[in-house]
Scaffold this motif. Sequence first.
Motif, short mmCIF file in Angstrom:
data_model
loop_
_atom_site.label_atom_id
_atom_site.label_comp_id
_atom_site.label_asym_id
_atom_site.label_seq_id
_atom_site.Cartn_x
_atom_site.Cartn_y
_atom_site.Cartn_z
N GLU A 4 0.80 -1.12 -0.35
CA GLU A 4 -0.32 -0.06 -0.06
C GLU A 4 0.99 1.15 0.33
O GLU A 4 1.90 1.75 1.36
CB GLU A 4 -0.42 -0.15 1.74
CG GLU A 4 -2.41 -1.36 1.15
CD GLU A 4 -2.85 -1.02 2.81
OE1 GLU A 4 -3.10 0.23 3.16
OE2 GLU A 4 -3.44 -2.52 2.63
N GLN A 5 0.26 2.18 -1.23
CA GLN A 5 1.46 3.31 -0.87
C GLN A 5 0.90 4.56 0.77
O GLN A 5 0.36 4.20 0.74
CB GLN A 5 1.01 3.69 -2.68
CG GLN A 5 1.04 3.31 -3.70
CD GLN A 5 2.44 3.42 -3.65
OE1 GLN A 5 4.40 3.76 -2.94
NE2 GLN A 5 3.21 1.78 -4.05
N SER B 60 1.49 3.79 2.86
CA SER B 60 1.35 2.89 4.53
C SER B 60 2.37 2.29 4.94
O SER B 60 3.31 1.51 4.01
CB SER B 60 0.05 2.58 4.15
OG SER B 60 -0.15 1.29 5.29
N ARG C 90 1.75 -1.49 5.27
CA ARG C 90 0.21 -1.77 5.54
C ARG C 90 0.68 -3.08 4.16
O ARG C 90 1.23 -2.59 3.04
CB ARG C 90 -0.42 -2.65 5.47
CG ARG C 90 -1.41 -2.41 6.16
CD ARG C 90 -2.62 -2.00 7.27
NE ARG C 90 -3.53 -2.51 5.79
CZ ARG C 90 -4.59 -1.79 5.43
NH1 ARG C 90 -5.33 -2.32 6.99
NH2 ARG C 90 -5.51 -1.38 4.41
N SER D 171 0.43 -6.50 2.01
CA SER D 171 -0.32 -8.06 1.88
C SER D 171 0.26 -9.01 1.15
O SER D 171 0.57 -8.38 -0.27
CB SER D 171 -2.09 -7.57 1.16
OG SER D 171 -2.75 -6.88 2.07
#
Length: 125
Positions: free
Chosen positions: A66-67, A69, A71, A73
């Motif tokens: 995620e840009q 961020s 996080r 996945s």
Amino acid sequence: MTKEEIARNYLMYLENGDIDKVVDLFDENGIVESPLYGVLPARNFYKTLALDTNTSTLKFDGLFIEQNSNRISLLFDYDWELKDGKTVQFKVVDILELDNNNKILKLTIIYDTVHTRLALGNLKN
């Protein structure tokens, strides 16, 4: 380590059953939220998982960063052989929330537990 290195190392250590190396990727207060085991400190979760596991095979299927961020996945196929020899296969999404030092604060595991819940229940009985 970069975010991508953390993610790839996580999968490699998990597949190899190297619990100490997996736990070293976590912050000292890191937790795992699992559909089967609930919310546990990372060390407790991976020790419990190791007790229930003969082997596991993971097939990497995607990494999503995620840009703006902390996080990332992971998407992978998980072939899990339990201690009683039963196997279950399922697709998994792991969401890793990292601190500013790229240590895992929280790992959220997402997958359909319809077959795994039954297999794990049989193992525990």
